[in-house]
Structure formats: structure tokens, C-alpha cells
Design a protein around this motif. Structure first.
Motif, PDB file in Angstrom:
ATOM      1  N   GLY A   3      59.362  33.129  23.293  1.00  0.00           N
ATOM      2  CA  GLY A   3      59.603  31.767  23.746  1.00  0.00           C
ATOM      3  C   GLY A   3      61.061  31.433  23.989  1.00  0.00           C
ATOM      4  N   ARG A   4      61.938  32.446  23.949  1.00  0.00           N
ATOM      5  CA  ARG A   4      63.370  32.211  24.202  1.00  0.00           C
ATOM      6  C   ARG A   4      63.677  32.661  25.626  1.00  0.00           C
ATOM      7  N   SER A   5      63.895  31.715  26.488  1.00  0.00           N
ATOM      8  CA  SER A   5      63.989  32.004  27.919  1.00  0.00           C
ATOM      9  C   SER A   5      65.402  32.373  28.340  1.00  0.00           C
ATOM     10  N   GLY A   6      65.538  33.498  29.010  1.00  0.00           N
ATOM     11  CA  GLY A   6      66.815  33.851  29.625  1.00  0.00           C
ATOM     12  C   GLY A   6      67.183  32.894  30.732  1.00  0.00           C
ATOM     13  N   ILE A  21      71.060  27.025  34.400  1.00  0.00           N
ATOM     14  CA  ILE A  21      69.745  27.240  33.800  1.00  0.00           C
ATOM     15  C   ILE A  21      68.707  26.456  34.584  1.00  0.00           C
ATOM     16  N   LEU A  22      67.445  26.706  34.257  1.00  0.00           N
ATOM     17  CA  LEU A  22      66.358  25.905  34.806  1.00  0.00           C
ATOM     18  C   LEU A  22      66.261  24.605  34.008  1.00  0.00           C
ATOM     19  N   GLU A  28      56.817  29.719  32.643  1.00  0.00           N
ATOM     20  CA  GLU A  28      57.495  29.253  31.432  1.00  0.00           C
ATOM     21  C   GLU A  28      57.173  27.794  31.113  1.00  0.00           C
ATOM     22  N   LEU A  29      56.309  27.170  31.905  1.00  0.00           N
ATOM     23  CA  LEU A  29      55.900  25.794  31.656  1.00  0.00           C
ATOM     24  C   LEU A  29      54.797  25.727  30.606  1.00  0.00           C
ATOM     25  N   CYS A  61      63.667  38.015  34.864  1.00  0.00           N
ATOM     26  CA  CYS A  61      63.255  38.605  33.583  1.00  0.00           C
ATOM     27  C   CYS A  61      62.609  37.538  32.721  1.00  0.00           C
ATOM     28  N   LEU A  62      61.372  37.792  32.297  1.00  0.00           N
ATOM     29  CA  LEU A  62      60.637  36.888  31.420  1.00  0.00           C
ATOM     30  C   LEU A  62      60.321  37.538  30.077  1.00  0.00           C
ATOM     31  N   MET A  63      60.924  38.687  29.805  1.00  0.00           N
ATOM     32  CA  MET A  63      60.548  39.442  28.611  1.00  0.00           C
ATOM     33  C   MET A  63      60.855  38.659  27.334  1.00  0.00           C
ATOM     34  N   SER A  64      62.057  38.147  27.205  1.00  0.00           N
ATOM     35  CA  SER A  64      62.413  37.365  26.022  1.00  0.00           C
ATOM     36  C   SER A  64      61.537  36.123  25.913  1.00  0.00           C
ATOM     37  N   SER A  65      61.248  35.510  27.049  1.00  0.00           N
ATOM     38  CA  SER A  65      60.409  34.321  27.085  1.00  0.00           C
ATOM     39  C   SER A  65      59.000  34.616  26.598  1.00  0.00           C
ATOM     40  N   MET A  66      58.393  35.690  27.090  1.00  0.00           N
ATOM     41  CA  MET A  66      57.011  36.004  26.751  1.00  0.00           C
ATOM     42  C   MET A  66      56.869  36.509  25.310  1.00  0.00           C
ATOM     43  N   ILE A  67      57.886  37.218  24.832  1.00  0.00           N
ATOM     44  CA  ILE A  67      57.798  37.768  23.476  1.00  0.00           C
ATOM     45  C   ILE A  67      57.979  36.674  22.433  1.00  0.00           C
TER      46      ILE A  67
END
Length: 800
Positions: free
Chosen positions: A185-188, A69-70, A656-657, A177-183
Motif C-alpha cells: 500500500g506504499r505507492s511510488g 506525485i499523483l 491504486e484507487l 511501477c506498482l510493486m510497492s503499492s500492491m505489496i
């Protein structure tokens, strides 16, 4: 290069470790409670990991731990503690993606053998060569790559290569993919993907006409079990089964099925213990051989969940009971899970079984008609799928726990024996080789001289040592003798030496300080204003905007001359120009760029905006300003330090920051920091065409190029663009707009505006808005347009 690959099985728990071993895995991969991309899996604490490693060693199974992960800056202290723990276990490798973690490992923990995660986004030969130069042991190739390209890469590199062979596929390129993150806040990229790609969507064209609807982003499950001979011919080193969040029964069934298939390829033929139907039964969203074997049907837009296997059909419905006719090979049992129809959106569990006369079934038989209690009605002739087979699960549970293990680690012995001389003994177990010279010396034989058979008879008595006898070679002087007690002592002595060799001394714990590694940089008085358009259209018109820098997208990698006029125009208007090569670069694309590299380097641009490791590898040693773009997922300050080591001069911060995290990162960054301040944020990039046309005439397809939109079940809309290379780009429906909060970002060197679907007047207003803020210290009226919502994205909240 023909090679039987390592079979790499997933494990989220100790039970899954045992299932993988019993299934015949050569290696397992798993993560701890944190720092891995399946944070919702069972995962294991340090005590369980210690037990798992010991268990795998006992059976000769390799262990790879996921740290994929990051990492956030504030997490490095805990991460170093975890790495100190892992360093004492003697694991076989770490799977990583974060550039900051790579820096930490290679500087402070150089003994770890590293592999790239699929989240690391390697696309082809040049990216593989980049990590080979870094000293990685293995690179995982993307699931979008055809087997012919994988074959070529395996033949042209020294680093090991790994392919996925079975399990879930992502719609987007992994790590992009940032979709889950942007929708939500749950980052893949942080291990918490909410899987929005498994939801229903409508696809509409630019005029809002419906094109299609369904599970448009939901990929089928990968299954290449029938193509393993081609994989072996390609010289692939490792085959990876996806599924750390799956059950131990799933792990056992899939591992066993692939073990038996690989053994058959290796001409170790056995009767398969897992049938094709059982493999599908344990989990599938319909199977595909994927882009690896050019399967055109990779998207399963009818169903977005496990549908299991077809089991029968509805023949009637009466007073709270369904009448089902089973297929000839299907036996229904209490505890089975059923779903109805091709979409399988409605389902139930069988709590009781009756015959057609309403009597409880006492014997389970295939192909019969049954009644099952149901609280809803289902139309006649509806297909019935079984998504949970209770009888099969019970069988797999027993096998996963009690099946014959894959075998203890084999050890082979070599001895040199001569009259009156100390005995020399060597033991080989895997990569470990130890030799000892014993004080035990042979004497002259009075009756029975020593033979190889006598030696083997004593050395094969390995008991519960964790080893199995793998053979013995001996150089024996004729007429000598050793007693059974002496032979046993020799065996114990060399086995203890082998154990000591495998139990390496625990390293001295690393003490790490982020503030010591990264001193504070000076504040930036006035950042540059940069603009990146989504395409080349009207680029020269952008030269009149009040920005300091323009990013020029390179579309044809074979025609560097196409960039000459736009660069000259920008320079005439006093703008810096950065060249940006495509985000996705497979081996063929990289080869085209490499063939014209000197010409691109010789253009009078001001730098290269790098979107992947392929371009980084080609330009790394060139004396030109290099900037790592968003696809590098720069979430921590050590990542910026690593980029500097890679001769990169600037980096675009991860979207994502949070604001505080961005400020902290930039404050300690070793290179220039670029912050996205405006535009539609790209949340998915994919080689899988969402239009999924029935005729599959994909080669050279020019249909549907341009803009469209996906709409989810809540009504949220996501702009979508298909580019000239038929890559799909999906954008956030809300437009990023940062303003007053930028005044608190004291160490950002450059603000970047992303131009996508704005009109010329609107884009001019946006640029003026930020120009005024930079020049006059005040933002003024906010630019806006009807029907568009604005967002701070993750800048306000960050991600979990």
C-alpha cells in the motif's frame, strides 16, 4: 549543437541547499512536506522554502519545486493553498506528472513554467513533442534512452531536454511501477516507494527450475561523469543528480565533482577537489554508465545497498577482534562503517582502533594492519569495504557549509551620459533587464572629465546587495562630470529598480472548487464488458466469449494488415474492437507507427487504447474513440477533465484507487470510466532484462521468452513474462477479482477483464461470472483455480 548543460542538484533540506550552492550547482530541485515523490526526505516547510528561494536568488541559482506525485481528489484544496504560496515566490519552474495537476496549473496558474517528471513516462520524440505543444519548458528523457536518441530529440524539438547523470536507477520504467503499492500500500507514484526492487529474489522458469538468485532487480548507480563531453555535444539542456534523500555531504561531493568535470569540458580546468574514489565512497551500489551509454551491466545482482569502496581484507580473527590489512591508499578512522564480502550483508562501525600488539592507535596511517573490536567472526581473506568514511564526511561537511559560494548573481550596467541631459542607466541580471532615466544630469568638467574607469570604480561597489559586478559599458560625451556621490546614487537607484523588478507583485490567490469545476454525471445503467488479452495468440478464439468488447494488441507496427482478420472476426461475432499499441514506445517504434498511421487509422476498428503520450500525440487529432489506459495513472477527476481537453474519450482508472475513491472520481468524470475488475495486475515493466545473461548477447535475443516467476524471501511469487521486444513484464502473484462491491460503482461505463495465463475453460468461466452479474444482477459461483489466490488489490484499502 554543443552546449554546457545546467547542473541540477537535489535538496531535501536547507543544509542540502547550501551544499548544492557551495558545490557549484546552477539549479536545485526540492519538494515541500507533501505533494512530492520523496515524502520520506527531510523536505521543507513554507518558511524554509521561502528562505531557500531567497538564498538561491542571492547566488544566482535557479529553483525548481517538485509536485511530482499523483493527487487525490480530496487533496486539491490543500494543493491550491500550496500553489498560491509558491506563486508568490517567483520560482523558476514546477516538476509535475499528474494530468489533473497539469489541468489545474494551466487553467488557474498559467504563469508557472512546467517540466515533466520522470514519473510522467515520456519515452521518445513523439512524447516530447506532445509536451512541447502543451507549452512545457522542459521534458526529462527516460533513463533507458541512449545518448544518440537524446541527441536527436534535442535537435528536433524547441523544448528543453533533461537527462539524469548520477545516482540511483529504478529497475522499472519510472511511473510504471506498482510493486510497492500492491505489496504494502506504499505507492511510488505517491512518494512512498518501499523499494522492493532492492530485495533478494529467486528466478524460476515455468517448470519451477531455479535459473538464478540474488538482488535480481537491484540496479547499479548511474555515473556518467567521464562522458560529459558527449552530453555537451548532444546539446542537452540540463543534467540532473538524483538524491533528495541523501545527506548534504553527498549533495556537495557529487555536485562539486560534476561542476569541476563540466568546467573541464568547458576548458575551465582546475585540479579536481573530489577524487573518483571519494565520489564512490559517498554512496554507490557499484557504478554504471547506464543504458544512456549502452553499458550492458546495469543490474548489480550481488549487492542491493551502498557498499562504499574496497578498503582492505581480513587477515585474522581473535577474541572479539578482527585483524584487517588496509589497502595502500586507505586510512581507517574511528567512526568508519565497514561491510564484509562482495554481498556486504554483514557490517559494523569502528568504535576503536588498535595496532597488532593491541595498543591504541595514536596516529592514522595508510596501508597498515589494524585490530578492530567485533562481535562476530569474519573468514580470512574476506574483502573489507568501507561504506562510511568518517574523515571524508567531516571534510565534506565543512566544505558544504563554508566552501566558496558559486557566486552572487552578476549584473552588467550600461549608461548613456551627455551634458545637461538626464542619465539613462540599464542593468542586466540573468533574464531581468531594467532601464531607468535619472534626474541626475552631467555638468561640464572643471578638472577631471568622467571616464569608464571612474564609472566602474563606483558601480562595482555592490556590497551586500546580492549582486556581483559583471561589467559596464558606457556612452560618455567627452568633457562631462559627475561626482562620486551622484554616481553612487545612480548605482543605488538602478539596483533598487532591479530588485523591484525581481520581486514581482504577489498574485491574487486562486479560489478553487472541484465540485464547481466538475458537475456530477448521470449514473450508468449497464456497463460494457471488455476483455484485454496479454498477447495475440488465439485472439479469434476469444471472439466467442460473452463480452461486448475485445482489445487487440498490435505487435508489429509495420504490418497493419495483420489486424484485418482479427477485427473482422470480432465484428462478425458482434464485438467492438479496440487496438492497443505497445506500452513502451521509443522514438524508433513511434516512427514505425507514424509511417503506417493512415493504414492503422483506416482499419475498421472501434477505437484506440492509448498506453503512452507517444501514441496520444500521433492520434490526438484523429476522429476516433480514444481511451487512456492504466499507464496514465488516472487517480483524480481533474485528470479525466484534462484527458477530455486532450481529445480523449475514456480512461482506465488507476489500480491504486480505493472503492470509495473510484466511485467519487467516476461520479465527476468528464469522460467514460473503465474499471479493471479481474486479472493479474502488471506491477512492473522494464527494459532491464532480469535474466542478465553473462554473455550479453541482447540484440535480437530470443532466449527465455514466455513465462517465469520471481519469488521473494517470504515465498511470495510474481509471474514474469519477457515479450518479443525483450521487455520484462512482472505481475502481481494474486489475481484481482472484484464482485459485490461493483454494485456500488454507479458511474462506471466499462468493466475490463485482463487475460494473462488462464486456460480457455477458466477464462470462459470468468467471463460468464461477470456477464451474469451484468445481465441478471447476480454473480453466482466465484470462478477459481487451484493454487491461485484472489485479491481486491488496492480497491479495498487504497494507497497512502
Amino acid at each position: 549543437m554543443y552546449k554546457i548543460p545546467e547542473l541540477l542538484a537535489p535538496a531535501g533540506t536547507l543544509e542540502s541547499i547550501r551544499a548544492a550552492i557551495n558545490g557549484g550547482a546552477d539549479a536545485v530541485y526540492f519538494g515541500g512536506k507533501a505533494f512530492n515523490a520523496r515524502r520520506n526526505a527531510g523536505n521543507m516547510d513554507e518558511m524554509e522554502i521561502t528562505e531557500a528561494v531567497a538564498l538561491c536568488r542571492q547566488y544566482g541559482v535557479k529553483v525548481y519545486v517538485t509536485l511530482n506525485i499523483l493527487i487525490k481528489d480530496e487533496e486539491f484544496e490543500d494543493l491550491v493553498h500550496y500553489l498560491n504560496f509558491l506563486a508568490g515566490l517567483g520560482i523558476d519552474g514546477l516538476i509535475v506528472q499528474d494530468p489533473g495537476l497539469i489541468f489545474l496549473l494551466q487553467k488557474y496558474f498559467p504563469k508557472f513554467r512546467l517540466q515533466t517528471s520522470t514519473q510522467g513516462s515520456v519515452y521518445g520524440l513523439e512524447g516530447t513533442l506532445f509536451f512541447e505543444k502543451l507549452g512545457f519548458m522542459r521534458v526529462v528523457l527516460p533513463r533507458e534512452m541512449p545518448i544518440s536518441e537524446a541527441d536527436m530529440i534535442a535537435g528536433q524539438t524547441r523544448v528543453e531536454v533533461k537527462l539524469f547523470c548520477h545516482g540511483a536507477l529504478c529497475y522499472a520504467y519510472s511511473g510504471q511501477c506498482l510493486m510497492s503499492s500492491m505489496i504494502g500500500g506504499r505507492s511510488g507514484n505517491r512518494g512512498l516507494c518501499a523499494q522492493p526492487c532492492r530485495k533478494k529474489y529467486q528466478l524460476r522458469d515455468a517448470d519451477k527450475h531455479l535459473i538464478k538468485e540474488g538482488y535480481l532487480l537491484s540496479m547499479k548507480d548511474l555515473n556518467i561523469k567521464d562522458r560529459l563531453n558527449e552530453v555537451a555535444q548532444a546539446g542537452i539542456d540540463s543534467l540532473k543528480i538524483e538524491g533528495r534523500m541523501k545527506s548534504p555531504e553527498y549533495v556537495y561531493a557529487v555536485t562539486r565533482a560534476y561542476r569541476e568535470a563540466l568546467d573541464a569540458v568547458d576548458e575551465k580546468r582546475k585540479t579536481p577537489s573530489i577524487t573518483e574514489k571519494e565520489l564512490a565512497q559517498v554512496f554507490n551500489r557499484s557504478f554504471t554508465e547506464g543504458r544512456l551509454f549502452s553499458d550492458p551491466q546495469v543490474i548489480g545482482d550481488v549487492v542491493g545497498r551502498n557498499r562504499g569502496t574496497l578498503a582492505g581484507h581480513i587477515i585474522g580473527c581473535e577474541s572479539g577482534r578482527l585483524l584487517i590489512e588496509a589497502l595502500p591508499d586507505t586510512v581507517f578512522s574511528v567512526g568508519d562503517g565497514l561491510s564484509f564480502g562482495e554481498g556486504s550483508e554483514m557490517g559494523m562501525r569502528i568504535d576503536a582502533l588498535f595496532d597488532l600488539k593491541g595498543r591504541p592507535l595514536t596516529a592514522e596511517k595508510p596501508g597498515i594492519k589494524v585490530k578492530v573490536p567485533s562481535r562476530f567472526k569474519v573468514p580470512v581473506d574476506t574483502p573489507v569495504y568501507r561504506n562510511h568514511d568518517a574523515r571524508l564526511t567531516r571534510r565534506l561537511k565543512r566544505a558544504s557549509r563554508t566552501a566558496e559560494p558559486a557566486g552572487q548573481q552578476p549584473v552588467r550596467f550600461r549608461l548613456r551620459l551627455a551634458l545637461g541631459k538626464p542619465t539613462e542607466v540599464t542593468a542586466e541580471a540573468g533574464e531581468q533587464v531594467v532601464t531607468r532615466v535619472s534626474d541626475i544630469t552631467p555638468t561640464a568638467a572643471q578638472k577631471l572629465p568622467l571616464t569608464c574607469e571612474m564609472l566602474s570604480g563606483q558601480f562595482e561597489r555592490l556590497g551586500d546587495t546580492g549582486y556581483q559586478f559583471g561589467g559596464l559599458d558606457a556612452d560618455i560625451e567627452p568633457g562631462i562630470f559627475l561626482s562620486k556621490g551622484e554616481l553612487n546614487a545612480l548605482r543605488r537607484e538602478i539596483v533598487e529598480a532591479l530588485d523591484a523588478e525581481q520581486k514581482e507583485e504577489k498574485p491574487v490567490p486562486v479560489v478553487f472548487s472541484l465540485s464547481h469545476e466538475l458537475p456530477v454525471k448521470r449514473e450508468v445503467q449497464k456497463p460494457l464488458l471488455s476483455l484485454e488479452p496479454v498477447g495475440r495468440a488465439d485472439f479469434e478464439a476469444l471472439c466467442g466469449l460473452a463480452v461486448d468488447e475485445l482489445v487487440l494488441p498490435v505487435q508489429d507496427l509495420s504490418r497493419p494488415q495483420d489486424c484485418e482478420r482479427p477485427i473482422a472476426c470480432a465484428h462478425e461475432c458482434g464485438k467492438r474492437v479496440m487496438l492497443a499499441f505497445p506500452r513502451i514506445m521509443d522514438t524508433a517504434a513511434s516512427a514505425r507507427l507514424k509511417a503506417h498511421l493512415e493504414d492503422f487509422f483506416g482499419l475498421h476498428h472501434d477505437g484506440i487504447l492509448i498506453k503512452n503520450y507517444e501514441v496520444l500525440n500521433l492520434f490526438q487529432n484523429r476522429p476516433v474513440y480514444k481511451e487512456a489506459d492504466q499507464p496514465f495513472n488516472l487517480l483524480n477527476a481533474l485528470a479525466m477533465k484534462q484527458l477530455k481537453e486532450w481529445q480523449v474519450d475514456g480512461g482506465v482508472l488507476s489500480p491504486e484507487l480505493s472503492a470509495a475513491e473510484a466511485a467519487g472520481l467516476a461520479k465527476r468524470s468528464a469522460i467514460s470510466c473503465v474499471l479493471p475488475v479481474y486479472g493479474r495486475q502488471e506491477i512492473m515493466v522494464s527494459a532491464n532484462c532480469v535474466y542478465n545473461c553473462a554473455d550479453k548477447q541482447c540484440e535480437g535475443c530470443q532466449r527465455y521468452q514466455g513465462w517465469a516467476a520471481l519469488t521473494d524471501e517470504r515465498g511470495a511469487s510474481f509471474p514474469l513474462r519477457k515479450d518479443i521486444d525483450n521487455i520484462i513484464h512482472i505481475y502481481n502473484g494474486d489475481v484481482l477479482l472484484l464482485k459485490e462491491e461493483l454494485k456500488r460503482q454507479k458511474h462506471i461505463d466499462k468493466w475490463r477483464i485482463y487475460a494473462t495465463d488462464e486456460g480457455s475453460e477458466e477464462l470462459e468461466n470468468v467471463v460468464s461470472y461477470y456477464r451474469n452479474a451484468l445481465d441478471k444482477g447476480a454473480f453466482g459461483p466465484m470462478p477459481g483455480r487451484a493454487g491461485v489466490r484472489y485479491t481486491k488489490g488496492n480497491f479495498k484499502r487504497g494507497v497512502e
